[in-house]
Design a protein around this motif. Structure first.
Motif, PDB file in Angstrom:
ATOM      1  N   UNK A 197       0.687  -1.353  -0.048  1.00  0.00           N
ATOM      2  CA  UNK A 197       0.029  -0.033   0.017  1.00  0.00           C
ATOM      3  C   UNK A 197       0.868   1.267  -0.185  1.00  0.00           C
ATOM      4  N   UNK A 198       1.852   1.120   0.781  1.00  0.00           N
ATOM      5  CA  UNK A 198       2.781   2.455   0.427  1.00  0.00           C
ATOM      6  C   UNK A 198       3.295   2.865  -0.659  1.00  0.00           C
ATOM      7  N   UNK A 199       3.939   1.754  -1.259  1.00  0.00           N
ATOM      8  CA  UNK A 199       4.431   1.896  -2.383  1.00  0.00           C
ATOM      9  C   UNK A 199       3.310   2.366  -3.549  1.00  0.00           C
ATOM     10  N   UNK A 200       2.102   1.865  -3.424  1.00  0.00           N
ATOM     11  CA  UNK A 200       0.974   2.298  -4.239  1.00  0.00           C
ATOM     12  C   UNK A 200       0.945   3.741  -3.989  1.00  0.00           C
ATOM     13  N   UNK A 201       0.685   4.196  -3.056  1.00  0.00           N
ATOM     14  CA  UNK A 201       0.505   5.666  -2.738  1.00  0.00           C
ATOM     15  C   UNK A 201       1.899   6.673  -3.128  1.00  0.00           C
ATOM     16  N   UNK A 202       3.134   6.247  -2.911  1.00  0.00           N
ATOM     17  CA  UNK A 202       4.131   6.894  -3.762  1.00  0.00           C
ATOM     18  C   UNK A 202       4.098   6.937  -5.065  1.00  0.00           C
ATOM     19  N   UNK A 203       3.767   5.990  -5.878  1.00  0.00           N
ATOM     20  CA  UNK A 203       3.441   5.696  -7.203  1.00  0.00           C
ATOM     21  C   UNK A 203       2.360   7.053  -7.680  1.00  0.00           C
ATOM     22  N   UNK A 204       1.169   6.639  -7.114  1.00  0.00           N
ATOM     23  CA  UNK A 204       0.247   7.551  -7.632  1.00  0.00           C
ATOM     24  C   UNK A 204       0.288   9.139  -7.085  1.00  0.00           C
ATOM     25  N   UNK A 205       0.884   9.264  -5.846  1.00  0.00           N
ATOM     26  CA  UNK A 205       1.072  10.494  -5.584  1.00  0.00           C
ATOM     27  C   UNK A 205       2.009  11.473  -6.554  1.00  0.00           C
ATOM     28  N   UNK A 206       2.995  10.613  -7.260  1.00  0.00           N
ATOM     29  CA  UNK A 206       3.750  11.335  -8.156  1.00  0.00           C
ATOM     30  C   UNK A 206       2.952  12.244  -9.108  1.00  0.00           C
ATOM     31  N   UNK A 207       1.780  11.760  -9.452  1.00  0.00           N
ATOM     32  CA  UNK A 207       0.889  12.527 -10.273  1.00  0.00           C
ATOM     33  C   UNK A 207      -0.219  13.080  -9.706  1.00  0.00           C
ATOM     34  N   UNK A 208      -0.206  13.214  -8.271  1.00  0.00           N
ATOM     35  CA  UNK A 208      -1.279  13.804  -7.644  1.00  0.00           C
ATOM     36  C   UNK A 208      -2.606  13.082  -7.590  1.00  0.00           C
TER      37      UNK A 208
END
Length: 485
Positions: free
Chosen positions: A147-158
């Motif tokens: 889950x944390x890595x999912x948030x990191x990846x998605x957050x890169x594009x807001x």
């Protein structure tokens, strides 16, 4: 390898388990020798990923789950696919050799169902890509992505999706059980954002599950976790924009516990949907008293207003008050206790769901945590709302049944690694909690599955349909889950 009749195993020697929790070794029956090493080597050669056998030096680590309580389990092999084709190869192999398969997304199952003696573990953590469509409104996420890595990846594009809080929980495991987290009141459960999923069936066939394709399977994937119907390899979700987030924390004396519970319940029913408040009644470090605390996650700018409104409803002086605004990712990390890769830990846990929070259920809650202190149990009691957008979906529209309920209680007990005495004491206390809540409890939450409970405790009126779908997609009952439908 001997050809074992799984239905005989489940309805005969395991009759008492057949409609509820199933131990990680229950599906395997008598110890099996499994296919010969040459067969496993041939499977390995057909895959991009790998096959780890007991003779391999990586086996001890490969078979581990998050909870070391299950380290003694001895699967026949740990198969580590890297793509959908690998999963198809593995499932075809398992069908040809009549193997029970234990799929693993993140390895956090509370009862260790993603391992077991004499099973083939299918470890999906190598399937972890996060891809967005051109408009960034949908994200396709590998089943094994943490889950944390999912948030990191998605957050890169807001962008983001609503998830739980443990950073290394797998996306598929969370979603299949429903998925409850900080944005549940504003965005609903994780499964409510699911658009489609790619699945591999027990016979190796690949299918798509969505509202228009295999709709019955799609229904089951949204909250029907705890027993496997198909191996999910990737999931596509609707995303939403990230923002900064507000937070507040309030702590109160033990004497105010009843008033805090009542205020929390009223606030969780009446406040606007963007604020979620978790109430915790945890043992203090010396296990001499419990602590009464609330943690709110709000829209940026709402933290002080919401904190003050909730405190006014409590009506007694607080011990401590904090508010802040932070970035989305800093908040995600803070809620994960500041560690994106937490170490393995031994624990046991359980849950109860309340249709409403009354004076009687508040008294019961206080009795339970007081009994935990009397018994010197190391416990955390976390109470979250099941209100807001979660209730915008019908209780039968997905397999997740708790759409008209007030609160989810998690009884969580950290344990010294391998301690049977502490485990027995914790299970006894959790059992006391269930007895004390009695008819006030509507059941349990399948992402917090525990020993000794039946499938009807977790799925209620949705169980009959789940059983039918399981029989249709996995008639041989070869996919192992934490519950047997």
């Amino acid at each position: 390898m001997a050809n074992i009749d799984r239905r005989h195993v489940l309805t005969g020697s395991l009759g008492s388990l057949a409609l509820g929790w199933v131990a990680p070794s229950a599906f395997a029956g008598n110890p099996l020798s499994g296919p010969p090493a040459t067969a496993w080597a041939a499977l390995d050669a057909r895959m991009t990923g790998s096959v780890v056998l007991p003779t391999n030096s990586a086996y001890t680590t490969a078979k581990q789950l998050y909870n070391p309580r299950w380290d003694s389990k001895l699967p026949l092999a740990v198969v580590k696919p890297l793509n959908v084709a690998d999963v198809q190869q593995a499932m075809t192999f398992s069908a040809d050799n009549n193997l029970i398969v234990a799929p693993r997304s993140g390895g956090h199952c509370y009862v260790g169902s993603s391992t077991g003696d004499d099973v083939m573990v299918l470890d999906l953590r190598g399937i972890k890509a996060v891809k967005l469509n051109s408009t960034k409104t949908k994200a396709t996420i590998g089943a094994g992505a943490g889950l944390y890595n999912v948030h990191v990846a998605l957050n890169k594009v807001g962008r983001t999706i609503p998830t739980g809080t443990c950073p290394t929980v797998g996306t598929a495991g969370l979603t299949l059980g429903g998925g409850i987290g900080p944005e549940v009141r504003g965005k609903g459960a994780t499964c409510d954002r699911l658009v489609s999923a790619t699945c591999v069936l027990a016979d190796g066939r690949k299918v798509i599950a969505s509202a228009t394709q295999n709709a019955d399977l799609f229904w089951a994937l949204r909250g029907g976790g705890g027993a496997q119907i198909a191996v999910v390899t990737d999931l596509t979700y609707l995303t939403h924009a990230t923002t900064d987030l507000g937070q507040f924390r309030l702590s109160y004396p033990v004497s105010a516990a009843a008033k805090v519970i009542a205020a929390w319940a009223a606030y969780s029913q009446s406040s606007h949907n963007t604020t979620k408040v978790t109430l915790s009644l945890n043992a203090n470090p010396t296990k001499t008293a419990f602590m009464v605390r609330m943690h709110g996650v709000t829209a940026p700018g709402d933290q002080d207003v919401d904190c003050n409104a909730l405190h006014a409803m409590v009506g007694v002086p607080y011990l401590k008050r904090e508010t802040k605004v932070d970035t989305y990712m800093n908040t995600v990390l803070e809620i994960a206790n500041g560690d994106p890769t937490p170490p393995r830990r031994d624990f046991t846990a359980g849950s109860d769901v309340l249709s409403s929070v009354t004076a009687a259920s508040a008294t019961a809650l206080i009795d339970v945590v007081s009994e935990g202190i009397r018994r010197k149990v190391n416990f955390q009691t976390l109470i979250g709302p099941l209100t807001g957008q979660l209730q915008a979906v019908s209780a039968t529209a997905t397999a997740f049944p708790y759409r008209n309920h007030a609160a989810l209680i998690q009884w969580f007990c950290p344990l010294p690694v391998g301690s049977s005495t502490a485990y027995a004491a914790a299970r006894s206390w959790i059992g006391y909690a269930h007895t004390r809540m009695g008819s006030m409890s509507a059941g349990g939450f399948v992402n917090y599955v525990e020993p000794g409970r039946t499938s009807s405790d977790y799925f209620g009126p949705n169980l009959a349909r789940l059983r039918s779908i399981k029989a249709s997609y996995d008639p041989g009952n070869r996919l192992q889950g934490s519950l047997e439908y």
